[in-house]
Design an enzyme around this catalytic site. Sequence first.
Site, PDB file in Angstrom:
ATOM      1  N   HIS A 199      -5.818   1.398  -1.794  1.00  0.00           N
ATOM      2  CA  HIS A 199      -5.567   2.759  -2.301  1.00  0.00           C
ATOM      3  C   HIS A 199      -4.439   2.743  -3.325  1.00  0.00           C
ATOM      4  CE1 HIS A 199      -1.976   3.487   0.277  1.00  0.00           C
ATOM      5  NE2 HIS A 199      -2.653   2.868   1.235  1.00  0.00           N
ATOM      6  N   ASP A 234      -2.566   5.564  -4.122  1.00  0.00           N
ATOM      7  CA  ASP A 234      -1.497   6.531  -3.840  1.00  0.00           C
ATOM      8  C   ASP A 234      -0.418   5.883  -2.988  1.00  0.00           C
ATOM      9  OD1 ASP A 234      -3.646   6.490  -1.889  1.00  0.00           O
ATOM     10  OD2 ASP A 234      -2.596   8.069  -0.819  1.00  0.00           O
ATOM     11  N   ASP A 262       2.863  -1.007   0.904  1.00  0.00           N
ATOM     12  CA  ASP A 262       1.752  -0.107   1.228  1.00  0.00           C
ATOM     13  C   ASP A 262       1.360   0.683  -0.008  1.00  0.00           C
ATOM     14  OD1 ASP A 262      -0.111   1.506   2.453  1.00  0.00           O
ATOM     15  OD2 ASP A 262       1.333   2.582   3.689  1.00  0.00           O
ATOM     16  N   GLU A 306      -5.382   8.165   0.154  1.00  0.00           N
ATOM     17  CA  GLU A 306      -5.523   7.538   1.474  1.00  0.00           C
ATOM     18  C   GLU A 306      -4.463   8.043   2.434  1.00  0.00           C
ATOM     19  OE1 GLU A 306      -5.172   4.683   4.789  1.00  0.00           O
ATOM     20  OE2 GLU A 306      -3.623   5.265   3.371  1.00  0.00           O
ATOM     21  N   GLU A 307      -3.233   8.192   1.922  1.00  0.00           N
ATOM     22  CA  GLU A 307      -2.106   8.524   2.805  1.00  0.00           C
ATOM     23  C   GLU A 307      -2.217   9.926   3.391  1.00  0.00           C
ATOM     24  OE1 GLU A 307       0.028   6.556   3.890  1.00  0.00           O
ATOM     25  OE2 GLU A 307       0.168   4.888   2.489  1.00  0.00           O
ATOM     26  N   GLU A 351      -4.805  -3.594   2.763  1.00  0.00           N
ATOM     27  CA  GLU A 351      -3.632  -2.959   3.392  1.00  0.00           C
ATOM     28  C   GLU A 351      -2.735  -4.060   3.961  1.00  0.00           C
ATOM     29  OE1 GLU A 351      -2.552   0.242   4.063  1.00  0.00           O
ATOM     30  OE2 GLU A 351      -4.299   1.563   3.827  1.00  0.00           O
ATOM     31  N   HIS A 354       6.463   2.907   4.106  1.00  0.00           N
ATOM     32  CA  HIS A 354       6.935   4.295   4.300  1.00  0.00           C
ATOM     33  C   HIS A 354       8.451   4.375   4.478  1.00  0.00           C
ATOM     34  CE1 HIS A 354       2.800   6.100   5.601  1.00  0.00           C
ATOM     35  NE2 HIS A 354       2.628   4.986   4.913  1.00  0.00           N
TER      36      HIS A 354
END
Lengths: 381, 383
Positions: free
Chosen positions: A71, A73, A104, A138-139, A164, A354
């Site tokens: 992803h 984003d 990520d 995705e997030e 991922e 994150h």
Amino acid sequence: MTEQEKIEILQHIIKIKSVNDNETEVADYIASLFAPYPNAKVEKVNYAPNRDNLVVTIGQPDRKRLGFSGHMDVVDPGDLSKWTHEPFGAEVADGKLFGRGASDMKTGLTAQVIAMLEFLESGTELPGEIRLLATVGEETGEYGAATLTDQGYADNLAGLVISEPSGLNEITYTARGVIDYKIESVGKASHSARPEFGINAIDNLLVYYNEIQKVMAPFDKVNPILGGVLHNVDLISGGEQINSIPAKAWLMANMRTIPEYPNQVFYDAIEKLVDELNQRPGFDLKVSYSFPEEAIPGKPDTPLVKLAQKVSKEVLGTAAKPVGSGGANDGAEFLRAKGDFTSIVYGPGSNTSHMPDEYVELSDFLKSIDLYKQLALEFLA
Amino acid sequence: MDQQEKINILQRIVQMETVNDHESFVADYLASLFETYPNAKVERVRYRTGRDNLVVTVGTGRRRTLGFAGHMDVVATGDPQKWQHKPFSGDITPDFKMHGRGTSDMKAGLAAMVIAALELLDQGQPKDGQLKLIATIAEETTMVGAEKLTEAGYLDDLDALVICEGSGLNVSYTHNGDIDYEVISYGKGAHSAAPQLGINAIENLMVYWQTAKAELAKFDETDPVLGQLLHNVTLMSGGEQINSIPAEAKLSGNIRLIPQTPARLVQDRLEALVAELNTRPGFDLELNYLLVGDALPGDPDNSFVQLVKRETETIVGHDVELAGDTGTTDGSKFVAAKAQFPVAIVGPGSETAHQVDEYVDLNQYLQAIELYKQLTLEFLSGE
């Protein structure tokens, strides 16, 4: 491609602020990298303004097709004062590259992109097809993957490798599903000295809170890898003023499901409780869901998992271990596509996803490019 | 003053949006009504910018002083879509009702006491004693207006006090006390896929909620007039994002006290409960008080209370029972004044306080003006 060139591509992508939006800038950049190769089929699939998914297909059609996916984003950098590196600076220090998305998962995505570029550059005759599915959102709900699946882009895959950040020593072959839901409680306002004229929306919501614990308790199967079903109330809010009986309240809960239960059994259980409670005088509860995802069952001994293990042993010296993941990934959407295939998560990253000062080891990044190339060649052969 | 003008004054102050702030708009306007009366002493007692209490003293001599009190703030409207009339319109319907936030609680009572004073001034009254109008800020939240005025001594010369809250022209002489509190629960954040690494602050707060509900229900004494202690959780919030175990959550509760349950007793119980929960693993609860006011005790046989009852009966034309008011008033703070004086609560209003479509019956409003005038003359001429 030189190592330096590879790192510069990664830095370029990390520097693009694609915080839950603006993925088109990433998609356009990746598309530009494939522009010199007319044999690469590049398609942008729009989700929303400024939010394009990107699909790139290379190799020989009508044979085996391997999916690569990541992803574009990233999550918000959060409190900037907690970062010692610029979140979108892509600074390199001590062999690490820092920045939001370094783990990520822009590194995994970039590695898959570069693996494909190097096949094209070297003119390698692929024994089949590789299709890159680069997604938006995705997030916040895997809606890019949902769009691509709905439009058939994930159909007829023979296998899917999502990059991922499992870490290069682990392969995720099974993952929890997710149900995020909201319960809204409507009551009736009145002065708190006259509660009998009102209906306390918070009281009713908390009855739901208590009852749902009992409703969830019997779902006690435990997946040997993922564990049991998780149900957590993570957000709660209600009331207008301290001396007014609250007219509105809501809570949001996050469920982590396991392959032993299809999500539907939980929707049914929640809705049954809501219906029952709404029979009680004064209750007015409503449930809504946001972007639920099914668990990915997976087996530790499928050919794709075994192949990834074999390749990791060849490239890294030790075989990566098959594991389960507590978090959901785009694979949950892609598995709805036509065709029966295995989806694994295998990609470079650290345990800083994150978090502030998110980073990736550059050596992992470079090794993962070789891993993806080797994996593709052997899988398609 | 003619009837239309009286209604216009009320409408004007209903249209002022004094939701827990900006009471100075009302204070300035009310003060302006006394400008043409040099004998009226007008004092603004500032709490902070935009929030002035107003004290107006009229009459001569210090033989007796009767106070009238009302607050200028109103509570929030809630969802304005649910109102049939705009909350700050002051719309008047053919059934002679005025609609809007604060019509009942309690701008009608406030306007009535002011107009009563203005009309008495027009008649050259009061000649034998003083009338003191006390218009406060922040009654609905902290009662800090009443508290500051009491501390500054503005109540010390009173011989009796009428609080003009919207009682529907019923009379009460006692009311509940109030504790507003909050409990903050501290946990530990974690990814919701790994809840065992965190502490769910909402979960612990829910344990407080259940335990506190049961614990406070044990205060089961019943006051013959005020009934039982009430405990309601009225506000709640917690959590950071849907996929994180919440690190913090908070609720606010409102407790209505009766004279048999002094605030201190209930506070002790809450504090013990929180202390006990905090011994459990993972619990970290913090208790804060936002407002503490004791119940207002009263004596139905007090001569002033009886006078208010008689005068009200004369105005409304039927018997009026003396009652207790379940809602707190600024009286919770006024009773801390040096002077001991009886308090009666009577004012125009309906049972729509704090609700959508709040209204006041304008006939009641006009009756209240007459009542306050009559009461002033009777009390100040009495022994």
